[in-house]
Design a protein around this motif. Structure first.
Motif, PDB file in Angstrom:
ATOM      1  N   CYS A  39       0.837  -1.197   0.000  1.00 36.24           N
ATOM      2  CA  CYS A  39       0.000   0.000   0.000  1.00 36.24           C
ATOM      3  C   CYS A  39       0.880   1.259   0.000  1.00 36.24           C
ATOM      4  O   CYS A  39       2.022   1.239   0.448  1.00 36.24           O
ATOM      5  CB  CYS A  39      -0.890  -0.030   1.252  1.00 36.24           C
ATOM      6  N   ASP A  41       0.470   3.665   1.884  1.00 43.64           N
ATOM      7  CA  ASP A  41       0.420   4.193   3.252  1.00 43.64           C
ATOM      8  C   ASP A  41       1.824   4.584   3.763  1.00 43.64           C
ATOM      9  O   ASP A  41       2.773   3.806   3.667  1.00 43.64           O
ATOM     10  CB  ASP A  41      -0.182   3.118   4.169  1.00 43.64           C
ATOM     11  N   HIS A  98      -1.832  -4.282   5.171  1.00 47.01           N
ATOM     12  CA  HIS A  98      -1.429  -3.813   6.505  1.00 47.01           C
ATOM     13  C   HIS A  98      -2.636  -3.458   7.359  1.00 47.01           C
ATOM     14  O   HIS A  98      -3.736  -3.235   6.841  1.00 47.01           O
ATOM     15  CB  HIS A  98      -0.499  -2.597   6.372  1.00 47.01           C
ATOM     16  N   CYS A 101      -5.757  -0.087   7.358  1.00 46.06           N
ATOM     17  CA  CYS A 101      -5.601   0.419   5.989  1.00 46.06           C
ATOM     18  C   CYS A 101      -6.789   1.297   5.589  1.00 46.06           C
ATOM     19  O   CYS A 101      -7.933   0.852   5.606  1.00 46.06           O
ATOM     20  CB  CYS A 101      -5.449  -0.753   5.019  1.00 46.06           C
ATOM     21  N   GLY A 102      -6.506   2.538   5.219  1.00 43.58           N
ATOM     22  CA  GLY A 102      -7.561   3.472   4.810  1.00 43.58           C
ATOM     23  C   GLY A 102      -8.311   2.985   3.578  1.00 43.58           C
ATOM     24  O   GLY A 102      -9.523   3.193   3.464  1.00 43.58           O
TER      25      GLY A 102
HETATM   26 ZN    ZN Z   1      -3.311   0.916   3.140  1.00 39.62          ZN
END
Ligand code: ZN
Length: 202
Positions: A39, A41, A98, A101-102
């Motif tokens: 990701c 992130d 992860h 996670c948004g």
């Molecule tokens: Zn994420």
């Protein structure tokens, strides 16, 4: 911004000097063993969590560590996968989701994404993972997020397996795919275990 400029100056002064031989070796070529898909992130540092150096990981990052379905069209992700597999000959592919996670939260609540139409469209590539989780369990919201995160990793692995350059190499055993979930607050990684059909600590 000041932080990253100062960081660069410090890298030039010490970090680069410490790895001068490595960077000289890498200046003309690369031969990473692993394609690492994770990701975007900011809390994930692929090299830090795997204690690897420049040149070890070929990295693809996007919101939700997504692999779009294989089509005949070109896109940045398919092109990067093709380059890693065919040109660089990576031996392993890791799909690393992860905690917290948004993108997974967004996939679970697409009605909250009206101001983010591109994100909403992109997260369609996760909807199958949400459907699988919601059809099989009635859990607390926090468990649901964890389950979707894991299921999304497995979904993206299934997509990778449909890329012809990957499926061909899987039949000869020259490439292996691994599903990981990184727990940010604990510094642990859980890996999908084929035998146990679940994620267990690496
Ligand atoms: Zn994420």
């Amino acid at each position: 911004m000041e932080k990253i400029v100062n960081g660069y100056l410090q890298f030039k002064e010490s970090g680069f000097e410490e790895r001068k031989d490595l960077f000289e070796k890498l200046s003309n070529s690369q031969s990473p063993e692993v394609l690492f898909i994770t990701c975007s992130d900011s809390r994930i540092d692929p090299n830090l969590i795997t204690q690897t150096e420049p040149g070890d990981l070929f990295v693809i990052r996007n919101a939700g560590n997504i692999v779009p379905p294989h089509t005949r069209e070109s896109d940045g992700i398919a092109a990067s996968i093709e380059f890693a597999v065919v040109a660089l000959g990576v031996k392993h592919i890791v799909v690393c989701g992860h905690s917290n996670c948004g993108a997974m939260k967004g996939a679970l609540n697409t009605s909250g994404l009206t101001a983010l139409p591109k994100v909403k469209g992109w997260l369609n590539y996760c909807s199958e993972a949400v459907t699988i989780v919601q059809s099989r369990e009635r859990n607390l919201a926090s468990d649901e997020l964890d389950s979707v995160t894991q299921e999304n990793v497995l979904l993206q692995i299934r997509r990778l397996e449909q890329y012809p350059e990957i499926s061909k190499r899987m039949t000869t055993g020259s490439i292996e795919i691994h599903g990981w979930v990184y727990e940010i607050g604990e510094g642990t990684i859980k890996c999908f275990n084929q035998e146990k059909q679940g994620f267990i600590e690496l």
